[in-house]
Design a protein around this motif. Structure first.
Motif, PDB file in Angstrom:
ATOM      1  N   GLU A   1      17.963 -25.705  -5.343  1.00  0.00           N
ATOM      2  CA  GLU A   1      16.534 -25.510  -5.106  1.00  0.00           C
ATOM      3  C   GLU A   1      15.756 -25.836  -6.392  1.00  0.00           C
ATOM      4  OE1 GLU A   1      15.175 -24.484  -2.239  1.00  0.00           O
ATOM      5  OE2 GLU A   1      17.170 -24.472  -1.310  1.00  0.00           O
ATOM      6  N   PRO A   2      14.496 -26.265  -6.271  1.00  0.00           N
ATOM      7  CA  PRO A   2      13.726 -26.596  -7.489  1.00  0.00           C
ATOM      8  C   PRO A   2      13.685 -25.455  -8.505  1.00  0.00           C
ATOM      9  CG  PRO A   2      12.556 -27.334  -5.564  1.00  0.00           C
ATOM     10  CD  PRO A   2      13.762 -26.615  -5.059  1.00  0.00           C
ATOM     11  N   ASN A   3      13.597 -24.212  -7.986  1.00  0.00           N
ATOM     12  CA  ASN A   3      13.536 -23.075  -8.890  1.00  0.00           C
ATOM     13  C   ASN A   3      14.816 -22.961  -9.713  1.00  0.00           C
ATOM     14  OD1 ASN A   3      12.074 -20.956  -9.864  1.00  0.00           O
ATOM     15  ND2 ASN A   3      11.545 -20.234  -7.801  1.00  0.00           N
ATOM     16  N   ALA A   4      15.952 -23.063  -9.006  1.00  0.00           N
ATOM     17  CA  ALA A   4      17.245 -22.987  -9.684  1.00  0.00           C
ATOM     18  C   ALA A   4      17.451 -24.223 -10.562  1.00  0.00           C
ATOM     19  CB  ALA A   4      18.360 -22.878  -8.659  1.00  0.00           C
TER      20      ALA A   4
ATOM     21  N   PHE B   1      17.734 -36.197 -22.457  1.00  0.00           N
ATOM     22  CA  PHE B   1      17.419 -37.293 -21.527  1.00  0.00           C
ATOM     23  C   PHE B   1      18.609 -37.605 -20.655  1.00  0.00           C
ATOM     24  CE2 PHE B   1      13.685 -38.501 -24.096  1.00  0.00           C
ATOM     25  CZ  PHE B   1      12.794 -38.624 -23.053  1.00  0.00           C
ATOM     26  N   LEU B   2      19.773 -37.658 -21.297  1.00  0.00           N
ATOM     27  CA  LEU B   2      20.983 -37.969 -20.551  1.00  0.00           C
ATOM     28  C   LEU B   2      21.261 -36.884 -19.507  1.00  0.00           C
ATOM     29  CD1 LEU B   2      23.471 -40.112 -20.969  1.00  0.00           C
ATOM     30  CD2 LEU B   2      24.627 -37.966 -21.446  1.00  0.00           C
ATOM     31  N   SER B   3      21.127 -35.602 -19.933  1.00  0.00           N
ATOM     32  CA  SER B   3      21.352 -34.498 -18.989  1.00  0.00           C
ATOM     33  C   SER B   3      20.393 -34.612 -17.821  1.00  0.00           C
ATOM     34  CB  SER B   3      21.140 -33.145 -19.649  1.00  0.00           C
ATOM     35  OG  SER B   3      21.759 -33.095 -20.876  1.00  0.00           O
ATOM     36  N   PHE B   4      19.135 -34.954 -18.142  1.00  0.00           N
ATOM     37  CA  PHE B   4      18.130 -35.072 -17.087  1.00  0.00           C
ATOM     38  C   PHE B   4      18.538 -36.158 -16.091  1.00  0.00           C
ATOM     39  CE2 PHE B   4      14.270 -37.352 -15.689  1.00  0.00           C
ATOM     40  CZ  PHE B   4      13.839 -36.397 -14.798  1.00  0.00           C
TER      41      PHE B   4
ATOM     42  N   ALA C   1      21.695 -33.847  -8.459  1.00  0.00           N
ATOM     43  CA  ALA C   1      21.018 -32.724  -7.794  1.00  0.00           C
ATOM     44  C   ALA C   1      19.610 -33.073  -7.344  1.00  0.00           C
ATOM     45  CB  ALA C   1      20.981 -31.511  -8.720  1.00  0.00           C
ATOM     46  N   GLY C   2      19.195 -34.329  -7.505  1.00  0.00           N
ATOM     47  CA  GLY C   2      17.853 -34.705  -7.096  1.00  0.00           C
ATOM     48  C   GLY C   2      16.850 -34.469  -8.206  1.00  0.00           C
ATOM     49  N   ASN C   3      15.740 -35.184  -8.136  1.00  0.00           N
ATOM     50  CA  ASN C   3      14.733 -35.068  -9.185  1.00  0.00           C
ATOM     51  C   ASN C   3      13.459 -34.429  -8.637  1.00  0.00           C
ATOM     52  OD1 ASN C   3      12.991 -35.338 -11.280  1.00  0.00           O
ATOM     53  ND2 ASN C   3      12.866 -37.572 -11.184  1.00  0.00           N
TER      54      ASN C   3
END
Lengths: 350, 219
Positions: free
Chosen positions: B47-50, B108-111, B118-120
């Motif tokens: 979920e976006p929150n998590a 940046f890489l993690s993002f 997990a989707g952006n």
């Protein structure tokens, strides 16, 4: 004795804090009123429960009003005193309200010469039963005059807080004393880094130790207070509570850091560096961030902490000395810790 | 000017060292990858929150691991050699700059990896990357300085965590709030106040680092 007068002063102030803080009574106030939901046009008898009041011991008559706003109020038609803390007050509520709203809230005001004027703000709600335009008929313009004042020493009577208002002298004052002790500790750390005298390091450590102790006491007293007023010992929603928990973690880490060195010189130097760095990191923690976020805790999000009716002049007479008293006793304890620490290190040198 | 020159030399040294011992940087990259996969496989649907919280927790742990070695990778006699050559300010500043760069790259890489698996959910790119940038700098200053402290102690790995985590909390809380805004999880009109808070914290920490580091390095 001439050198240690401040220790005696600290003890005297704390004895004063405990006796005055715990014994001075609260101002008389209205604890509850039943029923609190009223309809316009009806004749009601309210049962008023007072706190610390002396309804039957007065010379003048008890007077009571329902107040809508500064221009509209009605006085009681009949008053029957049951005992010192209980009274039945009857009102004839006019058939119309001077406002557009369907429901409006009103305050109950009671006055006599023993207890002074008491207000139960916005606890009553009055429902409009007829469907016509607002009309002020029956509501008189500001009949509340010649109010009495309670004489003698007393603390403010505040809804929700009630007797726990006395915790101000412990919870809040302990925090003030803690901040003062921690600042002193940082000053000693700076002194150590200038002169490299072991004494300064030991002093800094002692002040931090007592500061941390006061911090824990502050959390415990705050926790008990929260249980009484918010209904829970700890809430993670409150930014100030979290920040203080973190502040304590920082200082506990300081002691772990100290214990991980064998060499005294090295320990003193690095502990001083960490102490200053941690204090700098603490400033946004306890002074800046809580003020940026909304919270229930006083002193946050525009929520006043020490002003207005929360801290009146009688309370100030205990509050400011209490800060000084806690600080003086804190300094005394730190001095003892410092001496023990110095002796310990002397023994280790042999 | 001399300090500037020293910083450039020291930065080159750091990069060269990293390039020669590739295991350190590749270890961190693998760490990020495996953490993201662990998180993804245990959550399945994020979920976006998590997403917001997990992302910053991953960055936090990756940063601690990446920076913890700053002062322990070279032995003490070689460090003594550096200190006899260069200004302490130049040493700490070059480490902070290098670590900021490393953390920026890492986050940046993690993002990218996290967004791939997990989707952006990021809606406001500018605020999100501003948070990422300021966060990397804040993390870098704090962790570099704490790693200098903990390197002096005996059990430095544990100390690194217990000394730095409480100090990093104000930064990470502000970051999570900022990026929650960028993810449109909450509506806050005072974004600039948060950015200013972050900048102020960074400023306080870097000032303290400048004042205190000279006392720290000499043994």
């Amino acid at each position: 004795m001439r050198k240690n007068w401040w220790k005696a002063l600290g003890v005297v102030i704390l004895i004063y804090t405990y006796t005055a803080g715990l014994l001075i009574p609260l101002k008389p106030g209205i604890l509850s009123v039943n029923p609190s939901n009223l309809n316009s046009g009806e004749e009601v008898t309210l049962t008023v429960i007072g706190y610390n009041t002396f309804f039957t011991k007065t010379e003048s008559e008890l007077r009571a009003w329902i107040k809508l706003d500064n221009e509209h109020a009605i006085s009681a038609t009949k008053i029957e005193l049951v005992n010192d803390t209980k009274a039945h007050v009857s009102f004839n509520i006019p058939s119309n309200l001077p406002t557009e709203d369907k429901v409006t809230d009103a305050s109950l005001v009671i006055d006599n010469d023993q207890d002074g004027a008491m207000v139960l703000p916005s606890k009553l709600t009055i429902k409009k039963t007829i469907d016509v335009n607002p009309n002020a008929e029956g509501w008189t313009n500001a009949p509340i005059t010649d109010l009495n004042r309670k004489t003698g020493f007393s603390f403010p009577f505040r809804g929700i807080l009630y007797e726990t208002i006395r915790n101000t002298y412990f919870h809040v004052c302990l925090w003030f004393a803690m901040i003062i002790l921690l600042i002193t500790s940082v000053v000693h750390s700076f002194k150590y880094l200038r002169n490299f005298r072991m004494e300064d390091d030991q002093k800094s450590m002692s002040f931090t130790m007592v500061g941390t102790l006061f911090g824990m006491l502050g959390i415990i007293t705050g926790s008990i207070w929260a249980k009484d007023t918010w209904g829970t010992y700890w809430t993670w929603e409150e930014v100030k509570l979290n920040m203080t928990a973190i502040a304590l973690l920082i200082y506990l880490a300081y002691f772990v850091l100290r214990s991980s060195f064998d060499d005294y010189e090295k320990r003193a130097r690095i502990a001083a560096v960490y102490n200053i760095f941690a204090f700098a990191a603490l400033i946004p923690l306890i002074f800046v961030i809580p003020r940026l976020t909304d919270s229930l805790h006083p002193g946050n999000g525009g929520n006043p902490a020490m002003g207005g009716e929360d801290l009146d002049n009688t309370m100030r007479m205990v509050f400011y000395p209490a800060i000084i008293g806690w600080t003086l006793v804190g300094v005394w304890i730190s001095q003892i810790v410092f001496r023990i620490q110095r002796l310990k290190e002397k023994i280790m040198e042999f | 000017m001399i300090v500037l020159k020293e910083i450039i030399y020291l930065l080159r040294k750091e990069i060269l060292l990293e390039w020669r011992q590739k295991y350190a940087i590749s270890g961190i990259l693998l760490y990020v990858l495996s953490t993201v996969f662990v998180v993804y496989t245990s959550f399945k649907k994020v979920e976006p929150n998590a997403w917001n919280t997990l992302f910053w927790i991953i960055i936090l742990f990756a940063s601690v691991n990446a920076i913890a070695k700053s002062f322990v990778q070279e032995n003490s006699s070689r460090q003594l050699y550096y200190y006899s050559l260069a200004n302490p300010t130049a040493i700490i500043l070059s480490k902070i700059i290098y670590n900021s760069g490393l953390l920026l790259f890492l986050s940046f890489l993690s993002f990218i990896v996290f967004a791939l698996v997990a989707g952006n959910p990021v809606k406001d790119n500018f605020h999100f990357f501003a948070a990422l940038f300021l966060g990397s700098i804040g993390f870098s200053i704090t962790f570099t300085f704490i790693s200098a402290i903990s390197a002096k102690a005996n059990n430095s790995a544990t100390l690194m965590a217990i000394l730095s985590f409480p100090i990093i909390i104000p930064i990470i809380l502000t970051l999570i709030k900022l990026s929650a805004n960028a993810l449109r999880l909450m509506q806050d009109t005072a974004v600039w106040k948060d950015i200013a808070t972050l900048l102020a914290i960074d400023l306080i920490l870097i000032t303290m680092t400048f004042i205190l580091f000279p006392f720290l390095w000499k043994d």
